[in-house]
Design a protein around this motif. Structure first.
Motif, PDB file in Angstrom:
ATOM      1  N   ALA A   1      -6.855  21.632  28.771  1.00  0.00           N
ATOM      2  CA  ALA A   1      -5.929  20.665  29.973  1.00  0.00           C
ATOM      3  C   ALA A   1      -4.412  20.555  29.980  1.00  0.00           C
ATOM      4  O   ALA A   1      -3.865  19.125  30.658  1.00  0.00           O
ATOM      5  CB  ALA A   1      -6.720  19.508  29.892  1.00  0.00           C
ATOM      6  N   GLY A   2      -3.298  21.537  28.891  1.00  0.00           N
ATOM      7  CA  GLY A   2      -2.353  21.174  29.001  1.00  0.00           C
ATOM      8  C   GLY A   2      -1.607  20.155  28.006  1.00  0.00           C
ATOM      9  O   GLY A   2      -0.439  20.745  27.603  1.00  0.00           O
ATOM     10  N   GLY A   3      -2.274  20.237  26.958  1.00  0.00           N
ATOM     11  CA  GLY A   3      -2.253  19.072  25.923  1.00  0.00           C
ATOM     12  C   GLY A   3      -1.880  20.233  24.614  1.00  0.00           C
ATOM     13  O   GLY A   3      -1.951  19.723  23.604  1.00  0.00           O
ATOM     14  N   GLY A   4      -2.349  21.708  24.945  1.00  0.00           N
ATOM     15  CA  GLY A   4      -2.677  22.640  23.785  1.00  0.00           C
ATOM     16  C   GLY A   4      -3.958  22.419  23.975  1.00  0.00           C
ATOM     17  O   GLY A   4      -4.702  22.179  23.536  1.00  0.00           O
ATOM     18  N   VAL A   5      -4.172  23.090  22.271  1.00  0.00           N
ATOM     19  CA  VAL A   5      -5.371  23.757  21.950  1.00  0.00           C
ATOM     20  C   VAL A   5      -5.763  23.853  20.197  1.00  0.00           C
ATOM     21  O   VAL A   5      -4.592  24.305  19.338  1.00  0.00           O
ATOM     22  CB  VAL A   5      -5.733  25.464  22.067  1.00  0.00           C
ATOM     23  CG1 VAL A   5      -7.444  25.174  21.658  1.00  0.00           C
ATOM     24  CG2 VAL A   5      -5.761  25.056  23.835  1.00  0.00           C
ATOM     25  N   LEU A   6      -6.567  22.882  19.262  1.00  0.00           N
ATOM     26  CA  LEU A   6      -6.997  23.119  17.695  1.00  0.00           C
ATOM     27  C   LEU A   6      -8.100  23.990  17.983  1.00  0.00           C
ATOM     28  O   LEU A   6      -8.775  23.879  18.272  1.00  0.00           O
ATOM     29  CB  LEU A   6      -7.097  21.746  17.716  1.00  0.00           C
ATOM     30  CG  LEU A   6      -7.275  21.966  16.178  1.00  0.00           C
ATOM     31  CD1 LEU A   6      -6.356  22.202  15.145  1.00  0.00           C
ATOM     32  CD2 LEU A   6      -7.441  20.451  15.550  1.00  0.00           C
TER      33      LEU A   6
ATOM     34  N   ALA B   1      -5.417  33.119  19.018  1.00  0.00           N
ATOM     35  CA  ALA B   1      -4.631  32.504  19.014  1.00  0.00           C
ATOM     36  C   ALA B   1      -2.543  33.152  19.047  1.00  0.00           C
ATOM     37  O   ALA B   1      -2.104  32.567  20.249  1.00  0.00           O
ATOM     38  CB  ALA B   1      -4.399  31.472  17.503  1.00  0.00           C
ATOM     39  N   ASP B   2      -2.895  34.008  18.392  1.00  0.00           N
ATOM     40  CA  ASP B   2      -2.115  34.944  19.429  1.00  0.00           C
ATOM     41  C   ASP B   2      -1.485  35.129  20.601  1.00  0.00           C
ATOM     42  O   ASP B   2      -0.828  35.612  20.706  1.00  0.00           O
ATOM     43  CB  ASP B   2      -1.851  35.936  18.462  1.00  0.00           C
ATOM     44  CG  ASP B   2      -1.651  36.352  16.928  1.00  0.00           C
ATOM     45  OD1 ASP B   2      -1.316  35.420  16.517  1.00  0.00           O
ATOM     46  OD2 ASP B   2      -2.050  37.202  16.268  1.00  0.00           O
ATOM     47  N   GLN B   3      -3.113  35.682  21.022  1.00  0.00           N
ATOM     48  CA  GLN B   3      -2.995  36.269  22.486  1.00  0.00           C
ATOM     49  C   GLN B   3      -2.673  34.572  23.418  1.00  0.00           C
ATOM     50  O   GLN B   3      -2.216  34.505  24.327  1.00  0.00           O
ATOM     51  CB  GLN B   3      -4.268  36.458  23.119  1.00  0.00           C
ATOM     52  CG  GLN B   3      -4.639  37.500  22.290  1.00  0.00           C
ATOM     53  CD  GLN B   3      -5.914  38.346  22.304  1.00  0.00           C
ATOM     54  OE1 GLN B   3      -7.370  36.854  22.948  1.00  0.00           O
ATOM     55  NE2 GLN B   3      -7.106  39.243  21.697  1.00  0.00           N
ATOM     56  N   LEU B   4      -3.243  33.807  23.245  1.00  0.00           N
ATOM     57  CA  LEU B   4      -3.410  32.023  23.817  1.00  0.00           C
ATOM     58  C   LEU B   4      -1.398  31.552  24.095  1.00  0.00           C
ATOM     59  O   LEU B   4      -1.025  31.409  24.429  1.00  0.00           O
ATOM     60  CB  LEU B   4      -3.749  31.071  23.220  1.00  0.00           C
ATOM     61  CG  LEU B   4      -5.172  30.760  23.823  1.00  0.00           C
ATOM     62  CD1 LEU B   4      -6.354  30.645  22.649  1.00  0.00           C
ATOM     63  CD2 LEU B   4      -5.860  30.526  24.998  1.00  0.00           C
ATOM     64  N   ARG B   5      -0.742  32.342  22.481  1.00  0.00           N
ATOM     65  CA  ARG B   5       0.731  31.318  22.178  1.00  0.00           C
ATOM     66  C   ARG B   5       1.056  32.334  22.758  1.00  0.00           C
ATOM     67  O   ARG B   5       2.070  32.086  24.245  1.00  0.00           O
ATOM     68  CB  ARG B   5       0.883  32.479  21.258  1.00  0.00           C
ATOM     69  CG  ARG B   5       0.450  30.760  20.388  1.00  0.00           C
ATOM     70  CD  ARG B   5       1.109  30.514  18.442  1.00  0.00           C
ATOM     71  NE  ARG B   5      -0.044  29.718  18.130  1.00  0.00           N
ATOM     72  CZ  ARG B   5      -0.730  30.083  16.819  1.00  0.00           C
ATOM     73  NH1 ARG B   5      -0.633  31.413  15.948  1.00  0.00           N
ATOM     74  NH2 ARG B   5      -0.966  29.236  15.935  1.00  0.00           N
TER      75      ARG B   5
END
Length: 580
Positions: free
Chosen positions: A94-99, A116-120
């Motif tokens: 939602a715009g605040g990043g992901v854990l 994680a690599d793909q999302l970054r």
């Protein structure tokens, strides 16, 4: 024993479908798992959890306000694929990043890391946290190698509550890491668990005996003792955990702890309460103040008759996060405010991806693609024939899911290849699409590695021209290097690599002498078969079997054995003159 199922290979998908149908107030389905049904809160950190099926309420049952924002759900006892994790994270973000947080198992670490690599790469800020609470799976000096078991709940709860407060990603991650560092778990079992469709449990415990230090995937215990009474079981659990206090916890007197007494599937609530009665007494005698204890089935393992105890040693920062309200299908605490209504965009199921146009291919490569399809049909048939054997071998020191995963992967790869060939794809594109389908549907470590193998061979073949034996050998050599790089395994670790490297080496050597591909492949398949059989004398140094190394002596590695079976099946298609 799990008795209510249809096709065992479809069990995880059908269970998730039924879970969503029963809990639409809390969750909605997305490709790869579930996310909250409520509207996303702009700017809020998304906590995405996940792992294999078979552990309910972990992981889908923990999605809701104050807990996780989404859960990626893999096959039975197998990690979700990187694609599944990425899809769930994209739906929850939602715009605040992901854990991304999950139990510390090789397949989960691999797939969540890839996601994680793909999302970054897509501009999403991501943190990754494997949970490492199981004291029986590694020494304190190697705590980073420990498995994640029922302590998952403590870490997920702290992370979810921190995100609900609107804290930034760095702070949510720091608090979750603190919870992980201060959480310890230990479990025991009276019996193993049985996967859907299996005739036998993954492991057995002799009558009157108790297995010590088991994992949630049915990994055999580290030792055995006579079955204790309920009070003696409590004393064993508490004594083990109080013997190893986390750094920063100086003695037990005056400490406050979150306590989780977890049933692993077949231990009934009344039995748990009998055990917890003594757990509470013992902790009280040690001067520990219990904060909001949880007693029940929280992280299970199908029908395993077992119990685990988790202590999360709280701090002034962690305690209010542990006690904060939460509302998820399988975990509710306190009272939460009514969530905002979901927007139409949130409610709409993810649209099916449009079929991409295929790269151009010439007639030679299309003919090669048809041979690829024949080879994948042979792979599928071979896996189907040996699926029970592969599961049995894997269950000796692992979790017994190898056969199911290989069947899901090989079927998906064959179906994707058939579609590609029907649409006029060349050899490279056919293998590339088959690779993606295998990795996505199989999940687990082997799913990712077979994706690498097929993709590497496809890259070497290309979509134009007739593939040469040299190109095939080059692709197989690249596959061996890719598997070693991704899986971090070497020859001698008792993994797929022990058969793949000899196969690649023998194929390259035979092709270099000028042998036709079918002849060279036959030689290489024999090398793979011999190498796979030789793994019976090795002790595993990687993966879930590592803590139970001695149990696997005399049994070949399941991944090496399945690779050898597949190389022989492919060899028969190469020798078939009727395949165009």
């Amino acid at each position: 024993m799990t008795q209510l199922f249809n096709d065992p290979a479809a069990f995880a998908d059908e269970a998730l479908e039924g879970f969503v149908a029963a809990h639409r107030r809390w969750v909605r389905p997305v490709p790869g798992g579930v996310v909250r049904a409520a509207a996303r809160v702009p700017g809020q950190v998304a906590v995405v959890v996940g792992g294999g099926s078979g552990h309910y309420p972990a992981f889908s049952g923990l999605v809701g306000q104050g807990l996780a924002h989404g859960a990626a759900v893999g096959n039975v006892f197998a990690s979700p694929s990187a694609r599944q994790v990425r899809q769930v994270a994209k739906a929850a973000e939602a715009g605040g990043g992901v854990l991304l947080t999950f139990g510390n198992y090789a397949g989960d670490v691999l797939h969540f890391g890839q996601a994680a690599d793909q999302l970054r790469a897509e501009g999403v800020d991501v943190r990754v946290l494997p949970v490492t609470d199981d004291v029986s799976s590694a020494s304190p000096e190697e705590a980073h190698k420990r498995r994640g078991v029922a302590g998952d709940l403590a870490v997920f709860k702290v992370a979810g509550a921190a995100a609900e407060r609107g804290l930034p990603l760095d702070e949510v991650t720091r608090l979750a890491e603190l919870a992980n560092a201060r959480t310890r778990s230990f479990g025991v079992a009276l019996s193993g668990c049985t996967l859907p469709g299996a005739d036998e449990p993954l492991f057995t415990v002799d009558p009157g005996r108790l297995a010590l230090g088991l994992g949630i995937h049915g990994e055999p215990g580290m030792g055995e003792r006579d079955v204790p009474s309920a009070d003696e079981t409590a004393e064993l659990l508490v004594g083990t955990l109080l013997a190893e206090l986390p750094p920063g916890v100086d003695g037990t007197a005056g400490q406050r702890a979150a306590v989780i007494l977890n049933g692993l599937g077949a231990v009934k609530y009344e039995e748990l309460f009998v055990v917890y009665r003594r757990v509470a007494e013992l902790l009280g005698e040690a001067g520990v103040e219990i904060v909001d204890p949880e007693v029940g089935e929280l992280v299970t393992s199908f029908d395993m008759a077992g119990v685990s105890l988790t202590l999360c040693w709280l701090t002034d920062e962690l305690e209010p996060l542990w006690t904060a309200p939460a509302d998820a299908p399988a975990y509710r605490k306190g009272s939460v405010a009514a969530p905002a209504a979901a927007t139409p965009a949130d409610d709409e199921p993810a649209a099916a991806a449009e079929q991409d146009a295929l790269p151009a291919a010439d007639d030679d490569s299309r003919r090669a693609a048809r041979r690829v399809l024949a080879a994948l049909a042979a792979v599928r048939a071979t896996v189907d024939e040996h699926v029970d054997e592969l599961g049995r071998i894997d269950a000796v020191a692992g979790d017994g899911d190898h056969g199911i995963g290989m069947r899901r992967g090989s079927h998906a790869a064959h179906e994707a290849a058939a579609d590609a060939v029907a649409r006029g794809a060349g050899a490279a594109t056919t293998l590339d699409l088959a690779a993606a389908a295998w990795a996505d549907r199989a999940g687990g470590t082997s799913g990712a590695l077979w994706g690498v193998i097929l993709g590497s061979i496809g890259s070497a073949l290309g979509d134009t021209g007739r593939p040469t034996p040299e190109a095939v050998a080059s692709g197989v050599a690249g596959a061996a290097a890719g598997v070693q790089r991704l899986g971090k395994a070497e020859v001698g670790d008792k993994t797929m690599v022990d058969a793949l490297v000899p196969f690649a080496d023998a194929l390259g050597e035979a092709v270099a002498t000028g042998a036709p591909l079918a002849t060279a492949w036959d030689t290489a398949a024999s090398a793979a078969e011999a190498a796979a059989a030789a793994t019976a004398e090795l002790l595993p140094r990687m993966g879930r079997a590592r803590p139970h190394a001695e149990k696997s002596l005399g049994t070949p590695d399941a991944g090496a054995h399945s690779l050898a079976l597949i190389t022989r099946a492919v060899q028969r298609t190469l020798a078939d003159k009727e395949v165009d």
